[in-house]
Design a protein around this motif. Structure first.
Motif, PDB file in Angstrom:
ATOM      1  N   UNK A 139       0.807  -1.211   0.000  1.00  0.00           N
ATOM      2  CA  UNK A 139       0.000   0.000   0.000  1.00  0.00           C
ATOM      3  C   UNK A 139       0.841   1.263   0.000  1.00  0.00           C
ATOM      4  N   UNK A 140       0.197   2.388  -0.262  1.00  0.00           N
ATOM      5  CA  UNK A 140       0.897   3.667  -0.400  1.00  0.00           C
ATOM      6  C   UNK A 140       0.369   4.692   0.605  1.00  0.00           C
ATOM      7  N   UNK A 141       1.309   5.436   1.180  1.00  0.00           N
ATOM      8  CA  UNK A 141       1.028   6.542   2.100  1.00  0.00           C
ATOM      9  C   UNK A 141       1.432   7.803   1.355  1.00  0.00           C
ATOM     10  N   UNK A 142       0.465   8.639   1.011  1.00  0.00           N
ATOM     11  CA  UNK A 142       0.678   9.752   0.085  1.00  0.00           C
ATOM     12  C   UNK A 142       0.408  11.068   0.813  1.00  0.00           C
ATOM     13  N   UNK A 143       1.369  11.991   0.747  1.00  0.00           N
ATOM     14  CA  UNK A 143       1.255  13.269   1.447  1.00  0.00           C
ATOM     15  C   UNK A 143       1.283  14.427   0.467  1.00  0.00           C
ATOM     16  N   UNK A 144       0.446  15.444   0.747  1.00  0.00           N
ATOM     17  CA  UNK A 144       0.598  16.738   0.102  1.00  0.00           C
ATOM     18  C   UNK A 144       1.498  17.585   0.985  1.00  0.00           C
ATOM     19  N   UNK A 145       2.592  18.078   0.411  1.00  0.00           N
ATOM     20  CA  UNK A 145       3.571  18.839   1.180  1.00  0.00           C
ATOM     21  C   UNK A 145       3.779  20.197   0.518  1.00  0.00           C
ATOM     22  N   UNK A 146       3.690  21.262   1.315  1.00  0.00           N
ATOM     23  CA  UNK A 146       3.927  22.618   0.832  1.00  0.00           C
ATOM     24  C   UNK A 146       5.220  23.125   1.451  1.00  0.00           C
ATOM     25  N   UNK A 147       6.139  23.588   0.609  1.00  0.00           N
ATOM     26  CA  UNK A 147       7.465  24.018   1.051  1.00  0.00           C
ATOM     27  C   UNK A 147       7.747  25.436   0.566  1.00  0.00           C
ATOM     28  N   UNK A 148       8.520  26.168   1.345  1.00  0.00           N
ATOM     29  CA  UNK A 148       9.058  27.425   0.844  1.00  0.00           C
ATOM     30  C   UNK A 148      10.042  27.130  -0.281  1.00  0.00           C
ATOM     31  N   UNK A 149      10.211  28.097  -1.161  1.00  0.00           N
ATOM     32  CA  UNK A 149      11.195  27.937  -2.216  1.00  0.00           C
ATOM     33  C   UNK A 149      12.608  28.084  -1.654  1.00  0.00           C
ATOM     34  N   UNK A 150      13.598  27.514  -2.334  1.00  0.00           N
ATOM     35  CA  UNK A 150      14.984  27.688  -1.930  1.00  0.00           C
ATOM     36  C   UNK A 150      15.486  26.608  -1.004  1.00  0.00           C
ATOM     37  N   UNK A 151      16.611  26.908  -0.344  1.00  0.00           N
ATOM     38  CA  UNK A 151      17.316  25.911   0.464  1.00  0.00           C
ATOM     39  C   UNK A 151      16.489  25.437   1.648  1.00  0.00           C
ATOM     40  N   UNK A 152      15.768  26.352   2.297  1.00  0.00           N
ATOM     41  CA  UNK A 152      14.973  25.944   3.455  1.00  0.00           C
ATOM     42  C   UNK A 152      13.889  24.953   3.050  1.00  0.00           C
ATOM     43  N   UNK A 153      13.236  25.211   1.927  1.00  0.00           N
ATOM     44  CA  UNK A 153      12.204  24.297   1.461  1.00  0.00           C
ATOM     45  C   UNK A 153      12.768  22.948   1.082  1.00  0.00           C
ATOM     46  N   UNK A 154      13.938  22.944   0.434  1.00  0.00           N
ATOM     47  CA  UNK A 154      14.573  21.676   0.059  1.00  0.00           C
ATOM     48  C   UNK A 154      14.941  20.863   1.292  1.00  0.00           C
ATOM     49  N   UNK A 155      15.434  21.550   2.335  1.00  0.00           N
ATOM     50  CA  UNK A 155      15.796  20.857   3.572  1.00  0.00           C
ATOM     51  C   UNK A 155      14.570  20.269   4.249  1.00  0.00           C
ATOM     52  N   UNK A 207       6.164   0.292   0.517  1.00  0.00           N
ATOM     53  CA  UNK A 207       7.084  -0.841   0.482  1.00  0.00           C
ATOM     54  C   UNK A 207       7.080  -1.510  -0.881  1.00  0.00           C
ATOM     55  N   UNK A 208       6.153  -1.095  -1.753  1.00  0.00           N
ATOM     56  CA  UNK A 208       6.082  -1.663  -3.091  1.00  0.00           C
ATOM     57  C   UNK A 208       7.140  -1.054  -4.005  1.00  0.00           C
ATOM     58  N   UNK A 209       7.644  -1.844  -4.923  1.00  0.00           N
ATOM     59  CA  UNK A 209       8.670  -1.379  -5.857  1.00  0.00           C
ATOM     60  C   UNK A 209       7.983  -0.875  -7.126  1.00  0.00           C
ATOM     61  N   UNK A 210       7.504   0.387  -7.070  1.00  0.00           N
ATOM     62  CA  UNK A 210       6.767   0.969  -8.176  1.00  0.00           C
ATOM     63  C   UNK A 210       7.546   2.150  -8.756  1.00  0.00           C
ATOM     64  N   UNK A 211       7.232   2.488  -9.990  1.00  0.00           N
ATOM     65  CA  UNK A 211       7.766   3.710 -10.588  1.00  0.00           C
ATOM     66  C   UNK A 211       6.602   4.683 -10.800  1.00  0.00           C
TER      67      UNK A 211
END
Length: 239
Positions: free
Chosen positions: A173-189, A227-231
């Motif tokens: 099964x899949x656990x799917x999240x919507x994630x909102x990030x700031x742009x730039x280095x802080x968001x990437x971290x 845990x599934x090996x999907x693309x």
């Protein structure tokens, strides 16, 4: 424009136009977009890119994983669950929204009631973490679009919550999240920290960039842990 008092402050329901000039009704809570819907024949279409990116979960079907039951946590106006229920009759959709007032808005203004009446979607008023701990059904996918203000409710990254989610999903099964990030280095971290937290519970963690540049100055990512090996089309991994 209509105003409603909710657990997270004032909710605004109003009509605006998308980038193509088409009218859509939006729900904003605490100044942030939470849901939107088109009208008429397009009322079940998806107005935001991150919502369309949720459909990447069906890429797993190319590997033989069948999606039949989906739990959506953080209903709001139920934009994605509504689309899912209307366009995929073979999928059973359950939605958990903790604020009963938001549920009433969804039924009144976002065309959710007709899908409930048709038995295509089931709405539960409950806290999402508590629902995961208590739920009996076995889901193929759990979609989390639950925010504490402008950020993801980080309880959904806790090891206990992730363990409860895995216990409610069948193998692969899949656990799917919507994630909102700031742009730039802080968001990437921040994105990397979220993906690393999920990697503590799942074998594979991927992310899809799904930003609406016309609607937000922040980045959206749909993160898929399994845990599934999907693309997944357009996905990348930081792990």
């Amino acid at each position: 424009m209509r105003l409603y008092r909710t657990e997270c402050g004032w909710a605004v329901v109003r009509t605006m136009r998308d980038a193509c000039g088409d009218p859509m009704r939006v729900l904003k809570v605490g100044g942030a977009f939470q849901s939107a819907t088109f009208f008429g024949k397009r009322r079940f279409d998806l107005p935001f890119e991150y919502m369309r990116a949720f459909d990447r979960l069906f890429d797993a079907e190319r590997s033989g994983f069948e999606v039949q039951r989906v739990l959506a946590i953080g209903g709001g106006g139920c934009s994605y669950p509504k689309h899912l229920a209307a366009t995929r009759p073979d999928v059973q959709v359950d939605v958990v929204e903790r604020d009963a007032r938001i549920v009433r808005i969804a039924r009144k203004h976002f065309f959710v009631g007709e899908l409930e009446d048709a038995g295509r979607i089931s709405l539960f008023v409950d806290d999402g973490v508590r629902f995961l701990q208590d739920a009996v059904p076995c889901y193929d996918v759990i979609v989390v679009d639950a925010f504490d203000g402008r950020a993801l409710d980080e309880r959904f990254l806790d090891s206990d919550t992730l363990a409860a989610a895995k216990a409610r999903m069948r193998s692969g099964g899949m656990y799917v999240l919507n994630l909102v990030c700031d742009e730039g280095a802080d968001g990437a971290a921040y994105l990397q920290r979220v993906m690393q937290a999920l990697a503590g519970a799942f074998a594979h963690v991927n992310a899809v960039l799904a930003t609406d540049d016309m609607l937000s100055d922040r980045d959206n990512f749909v993160v898929i842990a399994t845990d599934g090996d999907y693309s997944f089309d357009g996905a990348f991994s930081l792990i």
